[in-house]
Design an enzyme around this catalytic site. Structure first.
Site, PDB file in Angstrom:
ATOM      1  N   CYS A  84      40.041  70.642  36.014  1.00 18.62           N
ATOM      2  CA  CYS A  84      38.669  70.154  36.240  1.00 18.62           C
ATOM      3  C   CYS A  84      37.724  70.648  35.140  1.00 18.62           C
ATOM      4  O   CYS A  84      37.420  71.836  35.066  1.00 18.62           O
ATOM      5  CB  CYS A  84      38.221  70.644  37.618  1.00 18.62           C
ATOM      6  N   CYS A 120      34.434  72.323  36.257  1.00 20.08           N
ATOM      7  CA  CYS A 120      34.692  73.657  36.811  1.00 20.08           C
ATOM      8  C   CYS A 120      34.619  74.717  35.704  1.00 20.08           C
ATOM      9  O   CYS A 120      34.130  75.820  35.914  1.00 20.08           O
ATOM     10  CB  CYS A 120      36.064  73.713  37.481  1.00 20.08           C
TER      11      CYS A 120
END
Length: 89
Positions: free
Chosen positions: A13, A16
């Site tokens: 991700c 993230c």
């Protein structure tokens, strides 16, 4: 009252990775006022399902009474600080 910030993330991700330094800095400045719990959704799908996490990153601020605030997407430090204060950190 124990305050926890649950960080739902995945290694793949991108957003993230943007969120991580914000959390690291916050954790450093707010030493011992709250706990960060990093939850890899690929490894802990049951926990992600329990919290109904559908998008990453998802940050959940929790205290002994339950969920205080929930953020989806990259969240700025100021918003997290407000939620942590509300939770009693």
């Amino acid at each position: 009252m124990a305050v926890t910030l649950k960080d739902f993330y995945a290694d793949w991700c991108g957003p993230c990775k943007t969120q991580d330094p914000i959390l690291d800095e916050l954790e450093e400045d707010w030493t011992d006022r709250f706990e960060v719990e990093k939850i890899n959704v690929d490894e802990e799908q049951d926990v992600a399902n329990e919290y109904q996490v559908r998008s990453l990153p998802t940050l959940i601020v929790e205290n002994d009474d339950g969920v205080v605030e929930r953020f989806v997407g990259v969240t700025q430090r100021e918003d997290l600080e407000d939620a942590l204060e509300k939770a009693g950190a």
